[in-house]
Enzyme design. Sequence first.
Site, short mmCIF file in Angstrom:
data_model
loop_
_atom_site.label_atom_id
_atom_site.label_comp_id
_atom_site.label_asym_id
_atom_site.label_seq_id
_atom_site.Cartn_x
_atom_site.Cartn_y
_atom_site.Cartn_z
N SER A 108 0.86 -1.18 0.00
CA SER A 108 0.00 0.00 0.00
C SER A 108 0.90 1.24 0.00
O SER A 108 2.11 1.14 0.19
CB SER A 108 -0.89 0.00 1.24
OG SER A 108 -0.14 0.41 2.37
N LYS A 109 0.27 2.38 -0.20
CA LYS A 109 1.06 3.62 -0.27
C LYS A 109 1.83 3.85 1.01
O LYS A 109 2.91 4.42 1.01
CB LYS A 109 0.13 4.81 -0.54
CG LYS A 109 -0.10 5.00 -2.02
CD LYS A 109 -0.69 6.37 -2.29
CE LYS A 109 -1.24 6.40 -3.70
NZ LYS A 109 -2.48 7.17 -3.78
N ARG A 110 1.24 3.41 2.13
CA ARG A 110 1.90 3.64 3.42
C ARG A 110 3.23 2.91 3.54
O ARG A 110 4.06 3.24 4.37
CB ARG A 110 0.97 3.20 4.55
CG ARG A 110 0.45 4.39 5.35
CD ARG A 110 -0.51 3.94 6.42
NE ARG A 110 -1.69 3.34 5.79
CZ ARG A 110 -2.28 2.23 6.23
NH1 ARG A 110 -1.80 1.59 7.27
NH2 ARG A 110 -3.36 1.76 5.62
N ASP A 111 3.43 1.88 2.72
CA ASP A 111 4.68 1.13 2.80
C ASP A 111 5.85 1.88 2.17
O ASP A 111 6.96 1.38 2.11
CB ASP A 111 4.53 -0.24 2.11
CG ASP A 111 3.46 -1.08 2.79
OD1 ASP A 111 3.42 -1.06 4.02
OD2 ASP A 111 2.67 -1.72 2.08
N GLY A 112 5.58 3.06 1.65
CA GLY A 112 6.68 3.87 1.16
C GLY A 112 6.85 3.85 -0.34
O GLY A 112 7.71 4.53 -0.87
#
Length: 491
Positions: free
Chosen positions: A259-263
């Site tokens: 996901s986007k949160r994983d960088g």
Amino acid sequence: MSHTVRTRFAPSPTGFLHVGGIRTALFAWLVARQAGGTFILRLEDTDKAREVEGSGQHIQDSLRALGLEWDEGVGKPDGGGPHGPYIQSQRLASYKLWAEKLIAAGRAYADPYTPAEVQAFREQAQAARQPFLYRNHRPGPDANGNLPAWDGSTALRFKSDPKDYQWHDEVMGDLHAGDEAIDDFILMKSDGYPTYNFAHIVDDAEMEVTHVIRGQEFVSSTPNYLNLYEALGILPGQGRPLLATMPHILGPDGKKKLSKRDGAKDVLDYIRDGFLPETLVNFIASMGWNDGSEQEIFSIDELVQKFSLAKVQKSGARFDEQRLLWMNGAHIRSLDLDTLYTLCQAPYDYWPPEATDYPEEYRRQILGLVQERLKFFKELPELTRFFFVDLPVDPELISGHKQLKKVEPAELKELLARSRTALETSDFSVDDLTHKLNDLLEQTGQKPAVLFSLIRIASTQAPSSPGLADTLAVLGKERSLQRIDRQLESL
Ligand code: GLU
């Protein structure tokens, strides 16, 4: 090797290219390059509601930034090539023609139901705990034996021919599905645009695509595609493309989908941050592929030589930004200094602003020193600022230092004063400095972690630096001693 290989990347212009999209593009590019074939870029813009302005251009910029140039398609001269246009919204006449062929063959019909009616069928099926299949509600032929005629104001549906399928996927191996996977799906929507399900089959056929390489979200629909291929007379070995399904990309925990949160960022952001295109290509290829050896660093040419769909793994591949940093560091270390120097100034200037006042030769020396530790160019100011600016004395560098905080300030002061005296006699060549520093170590009986850290902090006011002798040599005698004096005053 065959020169007829034709692969395509067919993104929808609905946002920036995420790493999964780039990987699909890269693998299709590698398959084409390896075979001396053709790589096509096609924009699938039939879902007008999801389209993001500028996204088509952004996709092209991203591919070019990575060196994944295409031979045919959007953005190429002369309409993109012999099978253009390469933008689906400009190919409506083709879809209409193919739709009419299916209608004439009795394999497509106008959808007579309103969305509310279809919803009611769906609820009925749910209540009966049956899978909803549209084909169970297929309208019957009229008195003349005709299916509802299509005037374009409603959706056009495929009249499927349900059956079991077994097929080979170049990555996933042999797959199969029962006839419940086949349904009467929509070919043309009532807004005049084709569905992806229909359009990609028409385009791949007209563009003579030999390999369809794409994400997992299409596997469950593949039996429907096989059914439509059959209806169109596009058979294995006679125009039906090979299918290759990419494994999922998972977040750093190796469990959830990325996901986007994983960088994971836009690749153009990675490039702006100073990741090398060759690193990004290497890194993205490594998510799901290796050549079976221990090798991790591959040049683009090596990838072209060694890549094979057969070696792409079936299971999910982990996105690990730490690994990306390590890989970029490895690629940066392999650059010669001239190349590195050029890349640090253009197209983006990564030097700290104060560096402009210094001659090229000085900056090159510094770059030579930090090359070993540089992981991406945007780190350059953090690693080099003290070479250009006299940073204020920061007491926390000593009070927060594992070894130095245990030593009495008076003792530190004496140590630093002795060091200064010794350094005063040096000519500040790396050799001589190394000598003097080692002598000091012996004379004071100190550990390097104490003595060298102290001198390093005094002369840089930075938490880390390249090797001490190298750093002092580049800073020069005058500046180094001045900085040591300022530290002495503060102790
Ligand atoms: N437009 C589809 C997507 O962006 C392409 C799938 C394919 O490659 O056929 O997911």
